[in-house]
Every structure is written in structure tokens, then in C-alpha cells.
Design a protein around this motif. Structure first.
Motif, mmCIF file in Angstrom:
data_model
loop_
_atom_site.group_PDB
_atom_site.id
_atom_site.type_symbol
_atom_site.label_atom_id
_atom_site.label_comp_id
_atom_site.label_asym_id
_atom_site.label_seq_id
_atom_site.Cartn_x
_atom_site.Cartn_y
_atom_site.Cartn_z
ATOM 1 N N ALA A 32 70.307 99.642 -10.763
ATOM 2 C CA ALA A 32 70.035 99.419 -9.340
ATOM 3 C C ALA A 32 68.842 98.482 -9.179
ATOM 4 N N GLY A 33 68.991 97.490 -8.341
ATOM 5 C CA GLY A 33 67.915 96.547 -8.074
ATOM 6 C C GLY A 33 67.915 96.149 -6.614
ATOM 7 N N MET A 34 66.842 95.519 -6.190
ATOM 8 C CA MET A 34 66.706 95.112 -4.791
ATOM 9 C C MET A 34 66.097 93.724 -4.715
ATOM 10 N N THR A 35 66.841 92.802 -4.131
ATOM 11 C CA THR A 35 66.359 91.447 -3.904
ATOM 12 C C THR A 35 66.399 91.164 -2.417
ATOM 13 N N TYR A 36 65.253 90.764 -1.868
ATOM 14 C CA TYR A 36 65.191 90.421 -0.451
ATOM 15 C C TYR A 36 65.544 88.943 -0.287
ATOM 16 N N PRO A 37 66.352 88.625 0.729
ATOM 17 C CA PRO A 37 66.775 87.237 0.897
ATOM 18 C C PRO A 37 65.601 86.329 1.248
ATOM 19 N N GLY A 38 65.705 85.078 0.844
ATOM 20 C CA GLY A 38 64.652 84.094 1.072
ATOM 21 C C GLY A 38 64.911 83.271 2.306
ATOM 22 N N PRO A 39 64.493 82.015 2.268
ATOM 23 C CA PRO A 39 64.027 81.403 1.010
ATOM 24 C C PRO A 39 62.527 81.612 0.778
ATOM 25 N N PRO A 40 62.128 81.710 -0.495
ATOM 26 C CA PRO A 40 62.993 81.976 -1.652
ATOM 27 C C PRO A 40 63.275 83.463 -1.740
ATOM 28 N N PRO A 41 64.369 83.901 -2.375
ATOM 29 C CA PRO A 41 64.633 85.327 -2.537
ATOM 30 C C PRO A 41 63.561 85.982 -3.398
ATOM 31 N N VAL A 42 63.276 87.253 -3.101
ATOM 32 C CA VAL A 42 62.252 88.003 -3.827
ATOM 33 C C VAL A 42 62.907 89.208 -4.494
ATOM 34 N N GLU A 43 62.822 89.266 -5.821
ATOM 35 C CA GLU A 43 63.364 90.398 -6.561
ATOM 36 C C GLU A 43 62.289 91.483 -6.611
ATOM 37 N N ALA A 44 62.323 92.383 -5.629
ATOM 38 C CA ALA A 44 61.294 93.410 -5.513
ATOM 39 C C ALA A 44 61.470 94.529 -6.523
ATOM 40 N N LEU A 45 62.711 94.820 -6.883
ATOM 41 C CA LEU A 45 62.991 95.838 -7.890
ATOM 42 C C LEU A 45 64.038 95.282 -8.840
#
Length: 247
Positions: A32-45
Motif C-alpha cells: 500500500a502506498g500513497m502518492t498525491y497528484p502534482g505537479p509534481p506528484p508527491v510519494e508520501a508513503l
């Protein structure tokens, strides 16, 4: 606990042998992971696997910006992972519609926050009864349950007190009682002692220890290693990655 890294550098955490007789984890993050959309996208987990069994007390520690809040939101069904899956008590939450996720969250999870989030113009009993309103429980029964939970955390003498008349420790006990009102399987605590002095912190931790001894699963997110040391397991989060141990 063993730590493995697979071929695409995904960090995997697996429990070797749970103390509990249950064979199904209460919490299971599968890549399980969490990426917030960008720009630029941020891989928070970053994609991780984590298992927590019923009755465990697990502390998640890490500095600000490490991904603790993102992880809490995923575990609390407030957000959905953008990759992988999250199983809660064997149910795959990633395939659920929002209404079912909301119901599962209400039935299975209690939340305790650093800032208490009490309604100032409501008594302690009324604050604790709020989650029961959404379960359709009649008013007289709500009041009885709320008062029972307040007595269980040592506030039987403050049932009709307003938050403004309570100490910080008493307000946190009200928040704990509110989290317990729906008989959850999992208690998620976000910096539960962050606004409390040392003596009050020890009292709140003793309350959490007692809940754990009764079989409740505790997951405490904290930056305080003294708080984390009360847990059976410590998982460190840093730059969106989980590492078993205090790191």
C-alpha cells in the motif's frame, strides 16, 4: 519481525509469529502506498506491507513530514491508497464503495487526537455519545453507554462537566471514552499525549495500557520515544518508508 526488500525496492514488513491465536491480521497493508497528484506528484508513503494482529500495541514513530499523517489517514479509512491494498479485519477496503468504508470505519475504528476535538458547548456525556447518534442508537441508551465509558476511564465524577472546566488530561480521557463508545476493534491514537504535562501523560498511558490488557488493538503515532516504549512493537517511518524498530 523480518524485513525484506523485493526486486523493485519495495520495503516489506512481515510478522514472524503473532502472539495471538488469530491467523488473520486485523490490519494488513499489502504494498500500500500513497502518492498525491502534482505537479509534481508527491510519494508520501512508499509501497509497504505491514501486519498488525488483534490485541497488539504498535507504535509508529517518525519526525514531522515523514508520512505519519498519511499512514494514519490510510489506516483510519480516511484516504484510500493509490497503490496496493488495505485489508481491515480481513475485508479489502480498496474495493469498497465510500458508504461501506464509512460504516466499517464507524464500526471498527476509534480515533484519539492530540487536540481532543471536543464540542465546547456539550457536556462530557454528550461528547462521548456523539458517535452513537450515527449508529441510530436511541437517546437514553446513548447516555447510558456514554456514562459507562466515562466511568471506565475514571471520569464518573465529571459526567456533566463541559470541556472548558476540564483539565487537559480529563479532556483527553473524554476523547478516549468517545473513541470507545462504539466498541471498536482498533484504537488509532495520533500524538495522544502531545498537549499534556509529564504526570498527565503517564496517567493517559496507564489508561491505554489498561485498554490493551482488555484486548483492544492499539496503534499509537508519536514522536515521543517514551510513549513509543510502552508498545510491544515500534515501527519507524522516515521519508515515507517503514522500518521495524526504533531506527
Amino acid at each position: 519481525m523480518t524485513i525484506m526488500v523485493n526486486s523493485d525496492a519495495t520495503l516489506l514488513l512481515r510478522t514472524v509469529e503473532p502472539k495471538q491465536t488469530d491467523t488473520t491480521p486485523l490490519i494488513e497493508l499489502d504494498r500500500a502506498g500513497m502518492t498525491y497528484p502534482g505537479p509534481p506528484p508527491v510519494e508520501a508513503l512508499k509501497p509497504v506491507q505491514l501486519q498488525v494482529y488483534g490485541g497488539e500495541h504498535v507504535a509508529i514513530v517518525g519526525p514531522s513530514g515523514s508520512g505519519k499523517s498519511t499512514l494514519l489517514n490510510l489506516l483510519g479509512l480516511l484516504d484510500e491508497p493509490t497503490t496496493g491494498t488495505y485489508l481491515l479485519d480481513g475485508q479489502d477496503t480498496s474495493t469498497m464503495k465510500e458508504a461501506k468504508r464509512t460504516r466499517l470505519r464507524a464500526d471498527k475504528i476509534g480515533f484519539v487526537f492530540q487536540s481532543f476535538h471536543l464540542i465546547q458547548h456539550r457536556t462530557a456525556t454528550e461528547n462521548v455519545a456523539i458517535p452513537l447518534v450515527y449508529q441510530g442508537i436511541p437517546g437514553r441508551r446513548r447516555r447510558a453507554v456514554a456514562q459507562q465509558k466515562l466511568k471506565a476511564v475514571g471520569l464518573g465524577h465529571r459526567l456533566d462537566a463541559f470541556p472548558t472546566t476540564l483539565s487537559g488530561g480529563e479532556r483527553q480521557r473524554v476523547a478516549i471514552a468517545r473513541a470507545l463508545a462504539t466498541e471498536p476493534s482498533l484504537l488509532l491514537c495520533d500524538e495522544p499525549t502531545g498537549n499534556l504535562d509529564t504526570d498527565t501523560t503517564y496517567a493517559i498511558l496507564a489508561t491505554l495500557d489498561e485498554l490493551r490488557s482488555q484486548g483492544l488493538t492499539l496503534l499509537v503515532i508519536t514522536h515521543d520515544m517514551e510513549v513509543a516504549a510502552r508498545a510491544e512493537r515500534i515501527v519507524t517511518i522516515r521519508d515515507g518508508q517503514l522500518h521495524e524498530g526504533a531506527g
